[in-house]
Design a protein around this motif. Structure first.
Motif, PDB file in Angstrom:
ATOM      1  N   TYR A  43      61.439 114.988 -11.069  1.00 17.64           N
ATOM      2  CA  TYR A  43      60.500 114.463 -10.175  1.00 17.64           C
ATOM      3  C   TYR A  43      59.659 113.526 -11.181  1.00 17.64           C
ATOM      4  N   ARG A 351      56.851 112.037   2.909  1.00 20.42           N
ATOM      5  CA  ARG A 351      57.422 113.162   2.515  1.00 20.42           C
ATOM      6  C   ARG A 351      57.888 114.013   3.602  1.00 20.42           C
ATOM      7  N   ARG A 353      58.743 117.669   5.231  1.00 19.49           N
ATOM      8  CA  ARG A 353      58.474 118.712   4.558  1.00 19.49           C
ATOM      9  C   ARG A 353      59.004 119.760   5.882  1.00 19.49           C
ATOM     10  N   ARG A 406      52.399 118.690  -6.216  1.00 19.14           N
ATOM     11  CA  ARG A 406      53.502 119.447  -7.245  1.00 19.14           C
ATOM     12  C   ARG A 406      53.792 120.770  -6.351  1.00 19.14           C
ATOM     13  N   LEU A 409      56.619 120.969  -3.822  1.00 21.40           N
ATOM     14  CA  LEU A 409      57.912 120.781  -4.351  1.00 21.40           C
ATOM     15  C   LEU A 409      58.984 122.142  -4.246  1.00 21.40           C
ATOM     16  N   ALA A 413      62.267 122.407  -8.827  1.00 18.54           N
ATOM     17  CA  ALA A 413      61.780 121.054  -9.237  1.00 18.54           C
ATOM     18  C   ALA A 413      60.969 121.387 -10.528  1.00 18.54           C
ATOM     19  N   ALA A 422      64.665 116.402  -7.416  1.00 27.56           N
ATOM     20  CA  ALA A 422      64.627 117.587  -6.882  1.00 27.56           C
ATOM     21  C   ALA A 422      64.653 117.427  -5.285  1.00 27.56           C
TER      22      ALA A 422
END
Length: 447
Positions: A43, A351, A353, A406, A409, A413, A422
């Motif tokens: 990443y 992103r 999720r 972070r 992740l 990752a 990742a």
């Protein structure tokens, strides 16, 4: 200080030629993005946003700048007149400071006339490529430190102004302080520092040096204990403070073994609360190797300010849409050259999720916002609104954002072994269908 000449010559020649051809005012969209991650990285970290916004505010062609350009015959009178009144009036969206990125992430989206937007290319790339490289390395180090403090101390290993930017980027990515005072002043970053070996060598004895430091800085200070004999230095520091010494620093030798020996000695002497700080050309692999050692903090210099082997991110700035007039409908445009293709059309990103909040994919919509499934997190924020900078925020906010991003992740990752990104980057066309993504596992091309 103006930032206008922190650019490449050809930015101005392009504008001059575009003005002559009548295309300079065409509505345009440029994007700054990575084709891929540096080799082996899982990443990347976005940094430099706040510096870039400040640089845009200071992007003005002053009289001396115009005189230089005319004297060197870089611009003609028409362009010189336009530049003398330059102020970016468009809008910019982008990933916020501290955000995570992946191949193809549209990190910055600039919409304005061609002539206004193209002039920002070199400036934005130089800031984002440098700062994000530092932050990406620093994030790996702070992840390996596992909550223990990290001091950025690389000022003497890079150019003096790069050192200030590097300190800021490292702080965004999880470092807790810097040795650089200008970074502390300019970006409100905590600073720290005590003494070097020269201070000990200045005095007639190590005990005299320690006593002077303790008198000035107090018992909470950190004593550098490896100028001569480590064991004797530790005993001296504990004796002078009656066991209340704040910390000792080790800067040489096998740090894992030395830290264990010093911890045992401190405990035997009744200094159980004295911390152990280690330095000496550390990087993320050495920090990871020291996770099981009784180390309370790390000082990192050369490796962090040089990106730990990857001093740039390979970001590019490309025209992806343009109109036939100043306010016409945008049309996608793209490069089709060998190994350096781009994807046309303005991008939007989120992103994806899962139900636990763990990142699954980077979703990039082409010319349309991708549909969210409820757990997705939009990644673009408005940074400049019709010429007004609206995205400035304290550096500490970017730091908090990075730690949160972070933590989303997948666990893999955070491995420091070489690996692929990742999570995948999935591009969707304006109908929501999967589109070709030339940035997946593409070789790093020349800019």
């Amino acid at each position: 200080m103006s930032t206008a000449l922190l650019t490449d010559h050809y930015e101005l020649t392009m504008v001059q030629a575009a003005r002559a051809s009548g295309t300079a005012e065409r509505r345009s969209v440029f994007e700054l993005f990575p084709r891929r991650l540096p080799e082996g990285r899982r990443y990347g970290v976005v940094a430099g946003v706040g510096r870039a916004l400040r640089a845009i505010e200071e992007f003005r062609f002053e009289d001396a700048d115009i005189d230089f350009l005319l004297t060197r015959k870089i611009v003609d009178d028409d362009l010189a007149q336009w530049l003398s009144n330059y102020k970016f009036s468009g809008s910019i969206w982008g990933y916020a400071e501290g955000e995570i990125y992946f191949p193809g992430s549209p990190l910055v989206v600039v919409e304005s006339s061609f002539q206004e937007a193209v002039l920002l290319e070199t400036l934005l790339l130089s800031i984002y490529n440098h700062d994000s490289a530092i932050a990406s390395a620093a994030s790996r180090m702070s992840a390996m430190a596992d909550g223990r403090p990290l001091i950025e101390m690389g000022a003497r290993r890079t150019q003096e102004y790069s050192a200030v930017a590097a300190a800021r980027a490292a702080y965004v990515a999880g470092f807790t302080s810097t040795s650089n005072l200008e970074a502390g002043r300019r970006w409100d970053i905590p600073t720290s520092g005590t003494a070097a070996h020269s201070f000990t060598l200045l005095h007639d004895s190590e005990e005299e040096a320690f006593a002077a430091q303790l008198k000035t800085l107090g018992e909470s200070t950190t004593l550098l204990v490896d100028t001569y004999d480590v064991e004797e230095a530790v005993r001296t520091g504990v004796r002078l403070t009656e066991g209340r010494l704040g910390a000792v620093r080790l800067d040489s030798g096998d740090l894992a073994i030395a830290a264990r020996e010093v911890r045992d000695l401190l405990d035997d002497l009744g200094a159980e609360q004295t911390r152990i700080i280690v330095t000496s050309d550390l990087d993320e692999w050495q920090i990871a190797a020291l996770r099981g050692a009784p180390v309370d903090g790390f000082g990192v210099g050369t490796s962090v300010v040089t990106g730990s082997g990857h001093p740039t991110c390979g970001f590019v700035y490309k025209l992806v849409s343009r109109a036939d007039s100043a306010d016409g409908e945008l049309l996608p445009v793209a490069k089709k050259s060998k190994n350096k293709n781009t994807v046309g059309g303005r991008k939007y990103a989120l992103r994806r999720r899962d139900e636990r909040g763990v990142a699954e994919a980077e979703i990039v919509g082409i010319e349309a916002h991708p549909t969210s499934d409820g757990n997705d997190r939009p990644l673009h924020v408005l940074l400049v609104d019709n010429g007004a900078v609206v995205g400035q925020e304290p550096t500490s906010v970017g730091r908090e954002r990075h730690l949160a991003a972070r933590s989303e992740l997948p666990r893999a990752a955070l491995r420091i072994s070489k690996g692929e990104a990742a999570i995948p980057t999935i591009m969707l066309d304006d109908d929501g269908q999967s589109a070709d993504n030339p940035y997946v596992r593409a070789p790093m091309p020349a800019v």
